[in-house]
Each structure stands twice: as C-alpha cells, then as structure tokens.
Design a protein around this motif. Structure first.
Motif, PDB file in Angstrom:
ATOM      1  N   MET A 123       6.246  -8.799 -10.225  1.00 32.26           N
ATOM      2  CA  MET A 123       5.879  -7.999  -9.054  1.00 32.26           C
ATOM      3  C   MET A 123       4.738  -7.059  -9.435  1.00 32.26           C
ATOM      4  SD  MET A 123       9.591  -7.183  -7.307  1.00 32.26           S
ATOM      5  CE  MET A 123      10.578  -7.186  -8.806  1.00 32.26           C
ATOM      6  N   LEU A 124       3.737  -7.033  -8.604  1.00 33.59           N
ATOM      7  CA  LEU A 124       2.555  -6.199  -8.830  1.00 33.59           C
ATOM      8  C   LEU A 124       2.399  -5.276  -7.630  1.00 33.59           C
ATOM      9  CD1 LEU A 124      -0.899  -7.439 -10.088  1.00 33.59           C
ATOM     10  CD2 LEU A 124      -0.752  -6.041  -8.034  1.00 33.59           C
ATOM     11  N   PHE A 125       2.349  -3.973  -7.911  1.00 26.84           N
ATOM     12  CA  PHE A 125       2.197  -2.996  -6.829  1.00 26.84           C
ATOM     13  C   PHE A 125       0.960  -2.144  -7.083  1.00 26.84           C
ATOM     14  CE2 PHE A 125       6.414  -4.359  -6.071  1.00 26.84           C
ATOM     15  CZ  PHE A 125       6.696  -4.089  -4.742  1.00 26.84           C
TER      16      PHE A 125
ATOM     17  N   ALA B 142       0.498  -0.570  -1.025  1.00 25.73           N
ATOM     18  CA  ALA B 142       0.962   0.596  -0.274  1.00 25.73           C
ATOM     19  C   ALA B 142       0.531   1.845  -1.004  1.00 25.73           C
ATOM     20  CB  ALA B 142       2.487   0.578  -0.120  1.00 25.73           C
ATOM     21  N   GLN B 143       0.304   2.903  -0.247  1.00 25.96           N
ATOM     22  CA  GLN B 143      -0.123   4.164  -0.834  1.00 25.96           C
ATOM     23  C   GLN B 143       1.011   4.799  -1.618  1.00 25.96           C
ATOM     24  OE1 GLN B 143      -3.197   4.850  -0.814  1.00 25.96           O
ATOM     25  NE2 GLN B 143      -3.690   3.209   0.601  1.00 25.96           N
ATOM     26  N   THR B 144       0.634   5.695  -2.529  1.00 21.41           N
ATOM     27  CA  THR B 144       1.627   6.436  -3.281  1.00 21.41           C
ATOM     28  C   THR B 144       2.472   7.261  -2.315  1.00 21.41           C
ATOM     29  OG1 THR B 144       0.002   8.199  -3.589  1.00 21.41           O
ATOM     30  CG2 THR B 144       0.215   6.587  -5.350  1.00 21.41           C
ATOM     31  N   GLY B 145       3.739   7.406  -2.649  1.00 22.76           N
ATOM     32  CA  GLY B 145       4.636   8.177  -1.805  1.00 22.76           C
ATOM     33  C   GLY B 145       5.334   7.363  -0.748  1.00 22.76           C
ATOM     34  N   THR B 146       5.175   6.040  -0.787  1.00 21.15           N
ATOM     35  CA  THR B 146       5.794   5.191   0.237  1.00 21.15           C
ATOM     36  C   THR B 146       7.067   4.507  -0.258  1.00 21.15           C
ATOM     37  OG1 THR B 146       4.294   3.394  -0.402  1.00 21.15           O
ATOM     38  CG2 THR B 146       3.634   4.771   1.455  1.00 21.15           C
ATOM     39  N   GLY B 147       7.473   4.785  -1.493  1.00 20.14           N
ATOM     40  CA  GLY B 147       8.732   4.230  -1.992  1.00 20.14           C
ATOM     41  C   GLY B 147       8.597   2.935  -2.754  1.00 20.14           C
ATOM     42  N   LYS B 148       7.479   2.760  -3.495  1.00 22.21           N
ATOM     43  CA  LYS B 148       7.267   1.504  -4.216  1.00 22.21           C
ATOM     44  C   LYS B 148       8.277   1.315  -5.350  1.00 22.21           C
ATOM     45  CE  LYS B 148       2.842   1.799  -5.242  1.00 22.21           C
ATOM     46  NZ  LYS B 148       2.381   3.062  -4.632  1.00 22.21           N
ATOM     47  N   THR B 149       8.705   2.408  -5.989  1.00 19.74           N
ATOM     48  CA  THR B 149       9.639   2.268  -7.113  1.00 19.74           C
ATOM     49  C   THR B 149      10.930   1.587  -6.676  1.00 19.74           C
ATOM     50  OG1 THR B 149       8.739   4.254  -8.185  1.00 19.74           O
ATOM     51  CG2 THR B 149      10.902   3.491  -8.910  1.00 19.74           C
TER      52      THR B 149
ATOM     53  N   ASP C 121       7.629 -13.995  -6.387  1.00 25.39           N
ATOM     54  CA  ASP C 121       6.682 -13.026  -6.925  1.00 25.39           C
ATOM     55  C   ASP C 121       6.117 -12.237  -5.754  1.00 25.39           C
ATOM     56  OD1 ASP C 121       7.196 -14.077  -9.380  1.00 25.39           O
ATOM     57  OD2 ASP C 121       5.148 -14.729  -9.807  1.00 25.39           O
ATOM     58  N   VAL C 122       5.922 -10.949  -5.952  1.00 25.34           N
ATOM     59  CA  VAL C 122       5.501 -10.067  -4.860  1.00 25.34           C
ATOM     60  C   VAL C 122       4.267  -9.284  -5.264  1.00 25.34           C
ATOM     61  CG1 VAL C 122       6.143  -8.100  -3.403  1.00 25.34           C
ATOM     62  CG2 VAL C 122       7.855  -9.844  -3.967  1.00 25.34           C
ATOM     63  N   MET C 123       3.276  -9.251  -4.380  1.00 31.41           N
ATOM     64  CA  MET C 123       2.148  -8.337  -4.531  1.00 31.41           C
ATOM     65  C   MET C 123       2.234  -7.328  -3.392  1.00 31.41           C
ATOM     66  SD  MET C 123      -1.940  -8.981  -4.997  1.00 31.41           S
ATOM     67  CE  MET C 123      -2.205  -9.786  -3.432  1.00 31.41           C
ATOM     68  N   GLY C 124       2.534  -6.083  -3.727  1.00 27.24           N
ATOM     69  CA  GLY C 124       2.712  -5.049  -2.719  1.00 27.24           C
ATOM     70  C   GLY C 124       1.554  -4.077  -2.693  1.00 27.24           C
TER      71      GLY C 124
END
Length: 445
Positions: free
Chosen positions: A183-185, A45-52, A40-43
C-alpha cells in the motif's frame, strides 16, 4: 457507514470505539475494503484525513486472524515513513489500535540508539515502523531481515522522493518477497510517483479523496504582504490574539527558527522549537509538551510538516513561505485535522513573491489577502545571467569577458558589499607588487 460495515474484526471495532473512533473518514471508507480483499492500494489524500488507519486497520485485521508468531529478527509487516516524527506517530497509533492483542510493534528511526533497537528486533516483531536510512543500517548489521515480510506500506511516499530516499527504497524492495500486499499513500502525485507505484505495486486500486495539491476544505487561509523586518512584530501581534490556542509556526532554516523561538519566549509565549539541530529526545519532548498544552506555540522547520497529528492545532503560520509548493499544503495540513476547523496564515516578503505564485498555481486558487498589497518589484526584476566570462572562468557581477577581476559595472557592488567599501585589486599601485592587505576605503592604484 461505520467500521462494522467495513468488515473489520469485532475486536478492532471495539478498540476503535474505546478510542473514540466510530465513523470512518472518506479515505478509510474507500481504502479499507479493497485492502481487506488483498488488493494493492494507492491512496491519495491530504494529511489529517486518517491515512494511518486506512492502511493500518486492514493490516492489523489480517495479522490478528493469522495468529502466527514472527521468526527471530523478522517482521510480518513493514511501514516506511520519511521522518522520525511521522514514524513515531504511526507506531503510536498502531500500538493503540492493537493493544491487548498478541501483536507487537517496533519503531526504528535515526537519532536513537541503534543497539537498543537491535535488541528489540531479536525475537521478531509483527509490525516494524522505520525510516529508510535506519532500516538499512539495521539490515547491514544483520539485526533484521525482510524475507518473511507479508505487508509493505509506504506512507507519505512523495516526501520520501523529495528527501532522496528513492535508492534506499529500491534496495529495500529487493529484500522483500514479491508475493506481498503493498500500500502506497501520498498527499501529492509528482511525476516520479508513477515510476514508484509501477515498481512496488501490482495491479493497484487507486483511491483518492482530495485532488493532489489541494488544501483541506476546512482550512481558512489568508496572506499578509509584509516586509521581512516586520514579520516578527506581526507574528507576535497575531499570536497575542489567541494565547490559549495551539499554534504552529513554520520557517525555512534551523538557525532562523531557533532565534524566532527565543524572541517569542522573551515576549512571554510558552514556546518550543523543533528542527534538524535538535536531538530526537528534544524533539519528542517538544511535541509531547505541545500536545499536552504546556507549550502553546511550536516553531519548526519542515521536519514537522508531516510528522505532527494533533487535533488541537487551531493555527498554522507560514512565517516564511516554502520554496517547494507542495510543502505549503503539508504545512497547513497540520490544522483542521480529524474534521476540525483550522486557520492558516502566511507572510509574504518581496523576495517570496515567486514562491507565492508557485503555491497558488499548485492550489489552483488565490489565497485571500488579509493585509498589504502584493509586491510587484521582484515580479519585474530581470533574472541574473548565468556565470561565465567567455574564457572558462567565473564572471564577477558585470565583468563581461574582461578576463580579470576588474571593477563592477555601474553602481552595482560586488559580492553584496557597498561599492565604496570594496578595495580594488585591478592594478597594483605604481606598477609594483599587488597589495596584500588593502585598508579602509582606499582603492589600490
């Protein structure tokens, strides 16, 4: 590091290369290996950093290797997003990554026909991208069930909390098997996020690129201290200096942004507006035209603060400052995407000084001043006292414990009207009945 070194299937790496994506971003390089190991991942990061791609690529890799077809009305993977625009952006990206494979992605959001969405789910889908409200509608109709879902992703989880989706998320979580990968971003880390992470994630690995609340380093920020009445003229002047570049203009209200878009159109700008009063079709067309350069200026409320991923956006204008500090970070995150540079310009009127202070406190820095001087008048203005007249009823701007409507103290007008224009109802003329229709500036009594 390249995507080969992350262990992704060669088929996915080849598809990424065809799309011009060769080097993983920092959040992708950190999150993908853990996700591919089943963690499980908690990420953060700001928008525009490639989270998708950070959550999408390992999920696609696992689904491709599995090869099983979903049962009717089920989904193997569920991705929840707070806004229609963001959900569509995610679905488009995943469809591009998986094109040519057996995987099928379905998008379900509000503002579109629910009957057609139900039909697309009848045979089951590999990936379902949804907004929480529409997903619950489809579940209630029996159009989809989540008992075979193996992957759950919450994207922009902090905004889902802001928009009041916490109860919907809890309900959805009870319908998904506990044996799943989650996964939660998020771009920020509000206090409620810890509760959300504890409820949804099992022994998660935390990956973080920028500290929560920080703006992307490549965004050049500045602020203009300008009177509210002069904002439009300043905006026109600044936009006129880069008519061939894409610019996003953010404001607070639907009606205000619609009016501003008409003013800019009359000034000769190729402009479109998106806000809550626009249909989904209108919003989609506006973003499409903006991406293709047919529209150079997109005027929006915060409905677009996290749903637009257009690398060509060079300028972001905060025509009105948001009253939620984190939203400023998301707004300006629409520029400087995919490693590009960007410029974020903010306007601050006297009544927005407290909002600016909160934003700078969140950023832990001072935004450079481009013109004007910080307003001081509101910083020293006393706060309004709580309403109440000592007898359980409302107090009218200065009638302290009088029990009656009375007259405002001093020269302060009641309800925002000039003092001379407000008729008095304190005492009927001549002791007779109270006057029903006061006229002009003549006081009754």
């Amino acid at each position: 590091m390249d995507f080969d070194m992350l262990g992704l299937a060669p088929r996915l790496v080849t598809k990424l290369a065809e799309l011009g994506i060769t080097d993983p971003t920092p959040i992708q390089a950190q999150a993908i290996p853990h996700a591919m190991n089943g963690r499980d991942v908690m990420g953060l990061a700001q928008t525009g950093t490639g989270k998708t791609a950070a959550f999408g690529l390992p999920m696609l890799d696992a689904l491709m290797k599995n090869g099983e077809k979903p049962s009717p009305k089920t989904t193997r993977a569920l991705i929840l997003a707070p806004t229609r625009e963001l959900a569509k952006q995610i679905a488009d990206s995943l469809s591009a990554f998986s094109s040519g494979s057996h995987l099928k992605t379905v998008l379900v959001v509000g503002g579109a026909g629910i009957t057609g969405q139900s039909r697309r789910l009848e045979k089951g889908t590999s990936i379902l991208v949804a907004t929480p409200g529409r997903l619950l509608d489809l579940i209630d109709r029996g159009a989809v069930r989540l008992d075979e879902t193996q992957f759950l992703v919450l994207d922009e989880a902090d905004q889902m909390l802001d928009l009041g989706f916490i109860h919907a998320l809890r309900k959805i979580a009870t319908l998904i098997p506990k044996e799943r990968q989650t996964m939660l971003f998020s771009a920020t880390m509000p206090k409620q996020m810890a509760e959300l992470a504890e409820s949804y994630l099992s022994n998660p690995i935390r990956v973080q690129v920028n500290p929560p609340g920080q703006a992307a380093e490549k965004i050049e920020q500045c602020i203009h201290f300008v009177a509210k009445a002069a904002k439009t003229d300043l905006l026109v002047e600044l936009l006129d200096g880069h008519r061939d570049e894409l610019a996003l203009v953010f404001g607070r209200t639907k009606h205000g942004m619609e009016k501003l878009s008409r003013v800019l159109e009359n000034k000769g700008f190729a402009v479109a507006a998106i806000h809550g009063n626009k249909s989904q079709g209108q919003r989609d067309r506006a973003i499409k035209d903006f991406k293709e350069g047919k529209v150079r200026v997109l005027v929006a409320t915060d409905v677009a603060a996290r749903g637009i991923d257009i690398p060509g956006v060079r300028h972001v204008y905060n025509y009105e400052l948001p009253n939620v500090p984190d939203q400023y970070v998301h707004r300006i995150g629409r520029t400087a995407r995919a490693g590009a540079d960007g410029c974020a310009v903010a306007f601050c009127a006297p009544d927005e000084m407290s909002d600016l202070r909160d934003i700078e406190k969140t950023l832990k820095t001072t935004i450079p001043v481009a013109s004007g001087r910080p307003w001081e008048v509101l910083g020293n203005e006393p706060k309004r006292k709580p309403a109440g007249n000592g007898r359980g009823g409302p107090r009218r701007f200065g009638n302290k414990g009088s029990g009656g409507a009375g007259k405002p103290k001093g020269d302060r007008p009641a309800f925002g009207k000039p003092a001379g224009d407000r008729p008095s109802f304190a005492k009927p003329a001549g002791g007779g009945q109270r006057r029903r229709k006061p006229q002009g500036n003549r006081a009754a009594g």
